[in-house]
Design an enzyme around this catalytic site. Structure first.
Site, PDB file in Angstrom:
ATOM      1  CB  THR A 412     -87.120  35.384  23.224  1.00 15.75           C
ATOM      2  OG1 THR A 412     -85.955  35.451  24.029  1.00 15.75           O
ATOM      3  CG2 THR A 412     -87.533  34.038  22.755  1.00 15.75           C
ATOM      4  CB  THR A 430     -83.618  33.733  23.061  1.00 16.03           C
ATOM      5  OG1 THR A 430     -83.467  35.180  23.854  1.00 16.03           O
ATOM      6  CG2 THR A 430     -82.749  32.712  23.588  1.00 16.03           C
ATOM      7  CB  SER A 484     -88.490  30.698  30.454  1.00 16.70           C
ATOM      8  OG  SER A 484     -87.955  31.051  32.047  1.00 16.70           O
ATOM      9  N   GLY A 505     -88.914  35.958  28.477  1.00 11.52           N
ATOM     10  CA  GLY A 505     -88.459  35.435  29.688  1.00 11.52           C
ATOM     11  C   GLY A 505     -89.398  34.351  30.527  1.00 11.52           C
TER      12      GLY A 505
HETATM   13  O1  DON Z   1     -84.082  31.314  27.625  1.00 17.01           O
HETATM   14  C1  DON Z   1     -84.722  32.111  28.210  1.00 17.01           C
HETATM   15  O2  DON Z   1     -85.875  31.818  29.169  1.00 17.01           O
HETATM   16  C2  DON Z   1     -84.536  33.613  28.149  1.00 17.01           C
HETATM   17  N1  DON Z   1     -83.185  33.769  27.531  1.00 17.01           N
HETATM   18  C3  DON Z   1     -85.533  34.331  27.311  1.00 17.01           C
HETATM   19  C4  DON Z   1     -85.342  35.789  27.305  1.00 17.01           C
HETATM   20  C5  DON Z   1     -86.652  36.294  26.765  1.00 17.01           C
HETATM   21  O3  DON Z   1     -87.703  35.718  26.524  1.00 17.01           O
HETATM   22  C6  DON Z   1     -86.657  37.701  26.322  1.00 17.01           C
HETATM   23  N2  DON Z   1     -87.274  38.167  25.622  1.00 17.01           N
HETATM   24  N3  DON Z   1     -88.513  38.734  25.638  1.00 17.01           N
END
Ligand code: DON
Length: 604
Positions: A412, A430, A484, A505
């Site tokens: 992301t 993301t 998130s 995340g």
């Molecule tokens: O939308 C979400 O919450 C996840 N798909 C985000 C994933 C994420 O932030 C991974 N990166 N660090």
């Protein structure tokens, strides 16, 4: 007011603002409102010209691309879009065309909007098929697999942000041009990309995709730092998008290439998991559209938090936590000298306890609002805060959280922008896992997400971030998975004060909360607030995780209060933030954890 801002304002829908006021323990918490798109705060436009415009992003080339758009007269929305498109080229770990995201926009004068361009479950998505004959979950089918791919939202979302909030002074094709140039002529691979390509897990996934293998592992070896990465197919895809807009992506050659790639990948799954075809059809792609949502606008410490509503859980948990801590008087503000107070053990204890309540609601109640029977207003009400305050004692509450280990991706990325007219954009986008599904669409040159893993399979089955959930976030055709991502703007009267967001995340939410507490309540500099060690709690699993750097005595006191503590070597999240000072000065802070960059306009 400039012509651009006038244009943006006239396109806003009429305001429909619901406000809730109450007194709580003698403290006026003020309004917490789910405000309508087009919400206006009092005070009228900010007449200041800011010292400079600024873009903060996780890649210096992309930040420079955005700042150059500001210098040419583009506004914050124009610059955010150009930055995101450049990230799709120079930061393939997370920047994307094949993913989705959210954007929060605040114009000078108080208009606030939230754009949802989250990926969507295809029509053929069928939860029942994610379990084997004995009812065991085939959870990995949603990760790094053709069945985990959601209908991409970024190409439609970025264009919509430009259409509605852009200045009107910069053409769409000009916003795409830097990305096209970077793809066509190449850029130098940096240490972060080179490291990600060497990572054994990421490499194994990427090498399963013929397109990704050819692009990132020419001659069988990963690209190294300093190598020039040319992406001709991506340049052609971006050129068509520059000429024809989103229809070039959601129809024609590109759409056919996406479906063909997924069908081929489904047929190539291992024996026993093989599927006749992927889930995404041409019809799914044609039918995709971004959605304007009512941003959450909540009063906090004399400011307004403007943040993302569902299908993000981020804004709700953020507002619940900050307002509960304010009501408890333990966030480091509450009558004490703010700078001296900081995070003492009581403040951390109260934050953990609030997060446990908030994340439990996340697991049980939150999901795509278009699929939920009852509205989510209760979750950002004063009554929620009141109940939380009543439940938080001096010791950690008992609980039976399911034990759910997490795997972690890092795909992301967040962009924060302010322009010299005082407009701001917080944009988070993301692919979910690092490099998403790892599948590169041959003939089109971009990676596809694996966002469907953000849905919940129920029964305590955790996703890759250890998150559990039930019916509210169950997979359904046309539904958007709970996220998130927490793009957030803090406003004081009409003035934008802070713009921020992060990857990570569920850790996105706690990172944004902690930076806001440090910067606003503890009055740390933005740079120090972003760099400071973090802690994270998400209800399940029970232990609270701490980055290195927390005093042992504080951790001992938390243990004495009944908390399970897990100290970690690895740091997390990557906050990209901008602060606008009352005198119009502008500071950027890109998280030192990931070596991002801020770029400012040079022209006054
Ligand atoms: O939308 C979400 O919450 C996840 N798909 C985000 C994933 C994420 O932030 C991974 N990166 N660090």
């Amino acid at each position: 007011m400039s012509a651009g801002r006038e244009a943006a304002a006239t396109r806003a829908p009429s305001a429909r603002v619901r406000r809730f006021r109450s007194e709580l323990r003698g403290l006026s918490l003020g309004l917490a409102c789910l405000a309508a798109a087009g919400c206006r705060s009092s005070g009228g436009p900010d007449e200041r010209r800011l010292e400079r415009g600024m873009v903060v992003a996780e890649h210096p080339i992309a930040a420079e691309v955005g700042a150059a758009i500001l210098e040419r007269g583009g506004n914050a929305a124009d610059a955010a879009v150009a930055t995101a498109l450049a990230l799709a080229v120079v930061y393939p770990q997370a920047g994307n065309l094949g993913g989705g995201g959210f954007a929060v926009w605040c114009s000078n004068g108080g208009e606030s909007l939230a754009l949802d361009f989250r990926e969507t479950a295809p029509r053929a998505a069928d939860a029942a098929r994610l379990f084997d004959d004995e009812g065991r979950p085939l959870a990995d089918l949603l990760l790094w697999s053709p069945l985990g791919v959601g209908v991409p939202g970024s190409p439609a979302g970025l264009h919509e942000l430009f259409r509605r909030c852009g200045s009107g002074r910069i053409a769409w094709s000009e916003l795409c041009a830097p990305g096209i140039e970077l793809a066509r002529h190449g850029f130098r691979v940096d240490a972060h990309l080179a490291r990600a390509l060497r990572d054994p897990d990421d490499r194994a996934r990427l090498e399963r995709s013929a397109g990704a293998r050819q692009l990132f592992y020419p001659g069988g070896e990963p690209l190294r730092e300093g190598d020039v990465l040319v992406q001709r197919e991506l340049a052609a895809t971006l050129s068509a998008y520059a000429e024809r807009g989103p229809s070039a992506f959601y129809g024609g050659e590109t759409a056919r290439a996406i479906v063909a790639e997924l069908d081929a990948a489904a047929a190539a799954l291992p024996e026993g998991e093989r599927w006749d075809a992927g889930w995404i059809s041409l019809e799914d792609l044609r039918g995709y559209g971004p959605k304007w949502r009512e941003p959450i606008v909540a009063r906090w410490r004399g400011r307004e938090i403007v943040t993302m509503p569902p299908p993000s859980s981020g804004g709700i948990v953020l507002v619940q936590t900050l307002r509960t801590l304010e009501a408890l008087g333990v966030d480091g503000g509450g009558g004490r000298a703010p700078a001296a107070a900081g995070f003492d053990a009581r403040a951390v204890h109260s934050t953990i306890e609030t997060l446990r309540l908030a994340f439990r609601d996340r697991a049980e109640r939150m999901g795509d609002p278009d699929f939920l029977a009852s509205p989510l207003d209760d979750l950002v009400s004063d009554e929620w805060v009141e109940r939380a305050v009543a439940r938080i004692g001096e010791r950690a509450a008992e609980g039976e959280e399911p034990a759910t280990p997490a795997r972690e991706g890092s795909s992301t990325t967040h962009v924060s922008v302010v322009d010299r007219d005082g407009n701001a954009v917080a944009l988070t986008t993301t692919l979910n896992s690092t490099f998403g599904s790892g599948m590169l669409v041959r003939g089109a040159g971009f990676l596809l997400n694996d966002e469907l893993d953000d849905f919940a399979l129920g029964g305590g089955i955790a996703n890759q971030f250890g998150l559990v959930g039930g019916e509210a976030n169950a997979i359904r055709p046309g539904k958007r998975p709970l996220s998130s991502m927490t793009p957030t703007i803090l406003r004081r009267g009409p003035h934008v004060e802070l713009v921020l967001g992060s990857p990570g995340g569920p850790r996105i939410i706690t990172a944004v909360i902690e930076v806001l507490l440090r910067a606003v309540v503890h009055r740390e500099s933005l740079e120090s607030a972003v760099a400071a060690p973090r802690f994270h709690q998400q209800w399940s699993p029970r232990p609270t995780q701490f980055e290195p750097g927390w005093p042992a005595a504080l951790l001992d006191e938390l243990r004495a209060r009944g908390h399970a503590i897990e100290t970690r070597e690895r740091r997390w999240a990557s906050v990209q933030a901008i602060e606008v000072r009352p005198d119009g000065g502008v500071e950027g802070a890109s998280d030192p954890r990931t070596g991002g960059a801020s770029a400012a306009t040079r022209w006054r």
